[in-house]
Motif scaffolding. Sequence first.
Motif, PDB file in Angstrom:
ATOM      1  N   SER A   1     107.736  -9.357  27.305  1.00  0.00           N
ATOM      2  CA  SER A   1     107.855  -9.449  28.692  1.00  0.00           C
ATOM      3  C   SER A   1     108.202 -10.369  28.853  1.00  0.00           C
ATOM      4  O   SER A   1     109.759  -9.796  29.760  1.00  0.00           O
ATOM      5  CB  SER A   1     106.438  -9.400  29.337  1.00  0.00           C
ATOM      6  OG  SER A   1     105.836 -10.276  29.343  1.00  0.00           O
TER       7      SER A   1
ATOM      8  N   ILE B   1     116.946  -4.610  34.353  1.00  0.00           N
ATOM      9  CA  ILE B   1     115.444  -4.692  34.013  1.00  0.00           C
ATOM     10  C   ILE B   1     114.623  -5.789  35.228  1.00  0.00           C
ATOM     11  O   ILE B   1     113.952  -5.199  35.941  1.00  0.00           O
ATOM     12  CB  ILE B   1     114.272  -4.920  32.807  1.00  0.00           C
ATOM     13  CG1 ILE B   1     115.185  -3.641  32.205  1.00  0.00           C
ATOM     14  CG2 ILE B   1     113.369  -4.496  32.858  1.00  0.00           C
ATOM     15  CD1 ILE B   1     114.587  -3.576  30.651  1.00  0.00           C
TER      16      ILE B   1
ATOM     17  N   HIS C   1     114.981  -4.889  38.841  1.00  0.00           N
ATOM     18  CA  HIS C   1     113.909  -3.391  39.193  1.00  0.00           C
ATOM     19  C   HIS C   1     112.206  -4.443  39.522  1.00  0.00           C
ATOM     20  O   HIS C   1     111.639  -4.210  40.581  1.00  0.00           O
ATOM     21  CB  HIS C   1     113.629  -2.708  38.206  1.00  0.00           C
ATOM     22  CG  HIS C   1     111.795  -1.503  38.952  1.00  0.00           C
ATOM     23  ND1 HIS C   1     112.253  -1.020  40.279  1.00  0.00           N
ATOM     24  CD2 HIS C   1     111.411  -1.357  38.048  1.00  0.00           C
ATOM     25  CE1 HIS C   1     111.082  -0.492  40.559  1.00  0.00           C
ATOM     26  NE2 HIS C   1     110.642  -0.661  39.206  1.00  0.00           N
ATOM     27  N   VAL C   2     112.248  -5.274  38.451  1.00  0.00           N
ATOM     28  CA  VAL C   2     110.522  -6.046  38.697  1.00  0.00           C
ATOM     29  C   VAL C   2     110.640  -7.438  39.170  1.00  0.00           C
ATOM     30  O   VAL C   2     109.370  -7.635  38.878  1.00  0.00           O
ATOM     31  CB  VAL C   2     110.218  -5.806  37.190  1.00  0.00           C
ATOM     32  CG1 VAL C   2     109.596  -4.380  36.283  1.00  0.00           C
ATOM     33  CG2 VAL C   2     111.010  -6.731  36.280  1.00  0.00           C
TER      34      VAL C   2
ATOM     35  N   TRP D   1     107.432   4.639  33.413  1.00  0.00           N
ATOM     36  CA  TRP D   1     106.761   3.332  33.785  1.00  0.00           C
ATOM     37  C   TRP D   1     107.151   2.711  35.193  1.00  0.00           C
ATOM     38  O   TRP D   1     106.576   2.363  35.955  1.00  0.00           O
ATOM     39  CB  TRP D   1     107.355   2.052  32.449  1.00  0.00           C
ATOM     40  CG  TRP D   1     107.285   2.524  31.464  1.00  0.00           C
ATOM     41  CD1 TRP D   1     107.658   2.546  30.499  1.00  0.00           C
ATOM     42  CD2 TRP D   1     105.803   1.662  31.578  1.00  0.00           C
ATOM     43  NE1 TRP D   1     106.628   3.115  29.940  1.00  0.00           N
ATOM     44  CE2 TRP D   1     105.418   2.374  29.788  1.00  0.00           C
ATOM     45  CE3 TRP D   1     104.141   1.751  31.975  1.00  0.00           C
ATOM     46  CZ2 TRP D   1     103.971   2.633  29.583  1.00  0.00           C
ATOM     47  CZ3 TRP D   1     103.281   2.131  31.629  1.00  0.00           C
ATOM     48  CH2 TRP D   1     102.704   1.437  30.401  1.00  0.00           C
ATOM     49  N   PHE D   2     108.549   3.384  35.332  1.00  0.00           N
ATOM     50  CA  PHE D   2     109.338   2.683  37.094  1.00  0.00           C
ATOM     51  C   PHE D   2     109.189   3.578  37.826  1.00  0.00           C
ATOM     52  O   PHE D   2     109.584   3.236  38.910  1.00  0.00           O
ATOM     53  CB  PHE D   2     111.550   2.742  36.420  1.00  0.00           C
ATOM     54  CG  PHE D   2     111.193   1.048  35.873  1.00  0.00           C
ATOM     55  CD1 PHE D   2     110.335   0.407  35.549  1.00  0.00           C
ATOM     56  CD2 PHE D   2     112.387   0.791  35.469  1.00  0.00           C
ATOM     57  CE1 PHE D   2     109.859  -1.439  34.703  1.00  0.00           C
ATOM     58  CE2 PHE D   2     112.781  -0.502  34.393  1.00  0.00           C
ATOM     59  CZ  PHE D   2     112.123  -1.340  34.468  1.00  0.00           C
TER      60      PHE D   2
ATOM     61  N   ARG E   1     115.905   1.710  42.279  1.00  0.00           N
ATOM     62  CA  ARG E   1     115.604   0.868  40.777  1.00  0.00           C
ATOM     63  C   ARG E   1     116.470  -0.706  41.414  1.00  0.00           C
ATOM     64  O   ARG E   1     117.563  -1.697  40.131  1.00  0.00           O
ATOM     65  CB  ARG E   1     116.036   1.209  39.423  1.00  0.00           C
ATOM     66  CG  ARG E   1     115.830   2.006  39.441  1.00  0.00           C
ATOM     67  CD  ARG E   1     114.411   1.864  39.096  1.00  0.00           C
ATOM     68  NE  ARG E   1     113.475   2.487  37.599  1.00  0.00           N
ATOM     69  CZ  ARG E   1     112.868   4.081  38.677  1.00  0.00           C
ATOM     70  NH1 ARG E   1     113.050   3.575  39.508  1.00  0.00           N
ATOM     71  NH2 ARG E   1     112.809   4.819  37.490  1.00  0.00           N
TER      72      ARG E   1
ATOM     73  N   ASP F   1     116.756   3.239  33.412  1.00  0.00           N
ATOM     74  CA  ASP F   1     115.062   3.391  32.655  1.00  0.00           C
ATOM     75  C   ASP F   1     115.375   3.893  31.181  1.00  0.00           C
ATOM     76  O   ASP F   1     114.944   3.507  30.639  1.00  0.00           O
ATOM     77  CB  ASP F   1     114.926   5.036  33.102  1.00  0.00           C
ATOM     78  CG  ASP F   1     114.363   4.733  35.157  1.00  0.00           C
ATOM     79  OD1 ASP F   1     114.491   3.575  35.328  1.00  0.00           O
ATOM     80  OD2 ASP F   1     113.556   5.555  35.049  1.00  0.00           O
TER      81      ASP F   1
ATOM     82  N   HIS G   1     100.934  -4.823  34.704  1.00  0.00           N
ATOM     83  CA  HIS G   1     102.193  -5.282  34.035  1.00  0.00           C
ATOM     84  C   HIS G   1     103.080  -2.888  35.126  1.00  0.00           C
ATOM     85  O   HIS G   1     103.321  -2.998  35.041  1.00  0.00           O
ATOM     86  CB  HIS G   1     102.868  -4.403  32.498  1.00  0.00           C
ATOM     87  CG  HIS G   1     102.713  -5.632  32.213  1.00  0.00           C
ATOM     88  ND1 HIS G   1     101.498  -6.401  31.069  1.00  0.00           N
ATOM     89  CD2 HIS G   1     103.373  -6.122  31.518  1.00  0.00           C
ATOM     90  CE1 HIS G   1     101.808  -7.206  29.863  1.00  0.00           C
ATOM     91  NE2 HIS G   1     103.262  -8.154  30.546  1.00  0.00           N
TER      92      HIS G   1
ATOM     93  N   MET H   1     105.664  -2.335  37.145  1.00  0.00           N
ATOM     94  CA  MET H   1     106.736  -1.153  37.492  1.00  0.00           C
ATOM     95  C   MET H   1     106.941  -0.276  37.712  1.00  0.00           C
ATOM     96  O   MET H   1     107.828   0.281  37.881  1.00  0.00           O
ATOM     97  CB  MET H   1     106.921  -1.220  34.986  1.00  0.00           C
ATOM     98  CG  MET H   1     107.061  -1.863  34.400  1.00  0.00           C
ATOM     99  SD  MET H   1     107.552  -1.233  33.305  1.00  0.00           S
ATOM    100  CE  MET H   1     105.832  -1.552  32.086  1.00  0.00           C
TER     101      MET H   1
ATOM    102  N   LEU I   1     115.394   0.301  29.846  1.00  0.00           N
ATOM    103  CA  LEU I   1     113.792   0.136  29.229  1.00  0.00           C
ATOM    104  C   LEU I   1     113.089   0.718  27.973  1.00  0.00           C
ATOM    105  O   LEU I   1     112.579   0.364  27.090  1.00  0.00           O
ATOM    106  CB  LEU I   1     113.037   0.674  30.531  1.00  0.00           C
ATOM    107  CG  LEU I   1     111.682   0.425  30.887  1.00  0.00           C
ATOM    108  CD1 LEU I   1     111.140  -1.528  30.490  1.00  0.00           C
ATOM    109  CD2 LEU I   1     110.706   1.109  31.974  1.00  0.00           C
TER     110      LEU I   1
ATOM    111  N   PHE J   1     104.337  -7.779  37.166  1.00  0.00           N
ATOM    112  CA  PHE J   1     105.244  -7.278  36.021  1.00  0.00           C
ATOM    113  C   PHE J   1     105.526  -9.100  35.932  1.00  0.00           C
ATOM    114  O   PHE J   1     104.713  -9.514  34.636  1.00  0.00           O
ATOM    115  CB  PHE J   1     106.222  -6.537  35.728  1.00  0.00           C
ATOM    116  CG  PHE J   1     106.617  -6.621  34.810  1.00  0.00           C
ATOM    117  CD1 PHE J   1     106.608  -5.563  33.603  1.00  0.00           C
ATOM    118  CD2 PHE J   1     108.095  -7.358  34.474  1.00  0.00           C
ATOM    119  CE1 PHE J   1     106.804  -5.576  32.344  1.00  0.00           C
ATOM    120  CE2 PHE J   1     108.149  -7.206  32.303  1.00  0.00           C
ATOM    121  CZ  PHE J   1     107.783  -5.971  31.936  1.00  0.00           C
TER     122      PHE J   1
END
Lengths: 637, 271
Positions: free
Chosen positions: A442, A451, A454-455, B29-30, B177, B42, A517, A521, B45, A460
Amino acid sequence: MAVAIRQPGWYRGAIGLVLGAAFGFCLVVGLRLLSGLDAFQTEQTGYPQVVVPLITAPFGFLFGFGAFDYWFRWAAGKPTIPEDHSGHGATKWQDYFKFNTDHKVIGTQYVVTTLFFFLVGGLLALLMRAELAQPGTQIVAANTFNGLFSTHAVVMIFLFIIPVFAGLANYVLPLMIGAPDMAFPRLNALSFWLLPIAGLIFLGSFLAPGGSFDAGWTGYAPLSTGAPLGQSFFNIGVQFAGASSIATALNFLVTIITMRAPGMNLWRMPLLVWANLSTSLLVVGATPFVAGAQFMVFFDRILGMNFFNFLEGGDVISYQHIFWFYSHPAVYIMMLPGFGIISEIISTHARKPVFGYRLMALALIGIVVLSYSVWAHHMFVAGMFSWLRVPIMITTMLIAVPTGIKVFSWLGTLFYGKIHTYSTAMLFALAFIITFTVGGISGVMLGMIPIDIHVSDTYFVVAHIHFVLFGGSVFTIFAGIYHWFPKMTGRMYDERLGRIHFWGTLVGTWMTFIPMHWIGMDGMPRRVADYASQYGDWNLLISVSAFVLGAVQLIFLYNMIVSWRFGPKAGPNPWRANSIEWQVSSPPPVFNFDEIPRVVGGPYEYGTPGARHAIMGGEGEGAEVPETKPSTVTVPS
Amino acid sequence: MTRLPILKMVLAVIVLGVVQSVILLQFNWFGDEASTAAKPIDTLLDVTIVLSSFIFAIVCVALGYALIKWRAKPGDESDGLPIHGNTRLEIIWTIIPVIIVLGLAGYSWAVLDDIEKTDADALHINAYAQQFAWTFGYPEDGNKWSEGELHVPVDRQVIFDLQAQDVIHSFWVPEWRIKKDAVPGLETDVVVTPDKEGTYSLICAELCGLGHTTMRATVVVESEAKYKAWLKKQTTEVPEDILKTTDQYDADQLKKEEKSGGIEGSGVIEQ
């Protein structure tokens, strides 16, 4: 009584505390009155009459307690008192409550103190989880909640994980390298006593008007520069914890570099020693940055210095650069000593040399070098200059390489070994490999900018940090405590209770942190007291698991306390380990060795008949002992 | 020394990796995708999940095999084989991860470039963040203002110019996102092309004080015509909060700008 007051100790310490506080208070009030101001100032970022005594009182206590007696006498040119070693070693429990200069006593003081703060930090976490079990506000309001997660993180980081490693290494490392003590025993004792001071300051912030510091453990400006008084407690507490950390790191560096037993060259050092060498390099280089960041916030608050005041030309984002320049290396400060512990335990309990020892040592150094170049990955969405993002992404992801080397080498160590899984220490070490791999994966995902955009700032991140710090660091801490418990106490812990603790902790960790997690997400931000109702079920599961995880730790405490008092005698070397600390009695004599051992081979020569790591004093005196060379056997492919 | 059943272990890794990947790829997931950035992110990911599944499988299979094969019997006090390492193997498990992470980094960089490309005719909207509310200015469509509710047209690139009035906030719409901090005294922006009509939440993702939890705004993505119609109904009056906090920035600057036609179009107020 009069004698007791003149002697260094608790009476004189209490007097020093009061005098120190009074001095700071009078200084502020006096200077303010002289300047024609009101005696007191109660703006929420001010309160000089509180924050100055907060600095002077601990020093008063330390003077009184005897932390500086020897140095002052020496600096003043007075005849020093000949060393009578009365401040050394422990024969009764009261000796653990003194300014004790024995590294073993200090190590024990560290571990016990930090475990206390582990409990405190855990209780704060459980309060949070109780609030988060259901959507809506049930138990604590938002202001208290923000204070809870801030103190939870600070207590766990500055008063548990970082110092407990210092404590374990304090106990074990001088023994491992064949030294009678640390290089600077008085500095070592001072380092320890700074720690409970920092802890009390952090927890004392709950009593401040406006509540405890609540800008997160990161304390981003300008939220922190405008926050209520509690934030100043954080600024000051970090200085004490940081000073403790830096002093200990210097002590380790000098000890490791200058005090190794004859024959112990760099490539014969156990990996725990390598790990603490690397960690200390990080602490010495990076910790001044967090101290600086907090001083700047403190000066902004108290003196109106405008470092981070954008209205007066301050630069808000520079706080984050300075802060993370420490706080990213800090996660390796919280992980590398654990790597060292795992290497020791896996090698010993699998009865095999560590696979690829030199690469393992070099990987540690590689992590040290790389970790100074990755701080800005915490700031991918922070609005910093965008060109910095891609280079930082690459260095961040490259850190997975030395870390991967360590994981693969531990697995390689297990192959063709004799793996003993009866010890709880080994169970934690094996589980650590899997759990830490998840945290590492992770981590790589968080390093990838698209990524991360977004997180970042979601659950997350909370999941990741707890997988590496709880599933990683805390597992290694448990492994280390179980492994060296017989050495430190001379007694054996209860393996059955240990196994219950292990399985409870393993399942609890996964059940608590894996679902984080998912909800992260899916869109649940972190540091919120309330959340959208669609996350209700997952949060309930997380909260229940967290309570199970917390409850299981009571078994650990019970096991440790009862075994320390009543456990069966352990003998000097219950794990049949090779390294030097196991070749002396449990617990070791006050000065560790009657005679400094001679190191004649690598630390992990399991399976080579007749191979020795060290020749202890009193045995083989004058006799020819052949130097053992590591023999390399190749794995058939 | 027995030979390792390399083939069987590789097979086990493949089976475990495939099973994990298949299971993990079942989930979205997102969450919902509502911008052009969502697809490439995505996909990235998903690629990462598959790679990670195999790496995790390698660790699990190796650990599991070692535990089954070499677990010591009770009372066995003998040692393992004195193997100190294998240079070739160590080089392999250094080089391959380097290639994997550099590949992933390159891929991420490509995605990043892709999602941050700006169009010349992008719509500029100002987003003002303050404790604990969002205010939006639409300088390109008649200096309109809206509070707590953001409307954007679908299928047109929008660049949000973010301004924080007090502390750091963060502009996050999970379905888009994208996320970017609004930093006091600093000009930040974030690019997004919403491609799905609907109502979403704008969430403040950076801890900003007591009301952080509730600092949200409604985001409505609608057709260009509906957007224009909605905008027509909005006020041109500068919201008081914006005026007030702008005043704190620099009163003189404000006066100058008011004389020269209002502050709305000026983006970040220069200091």
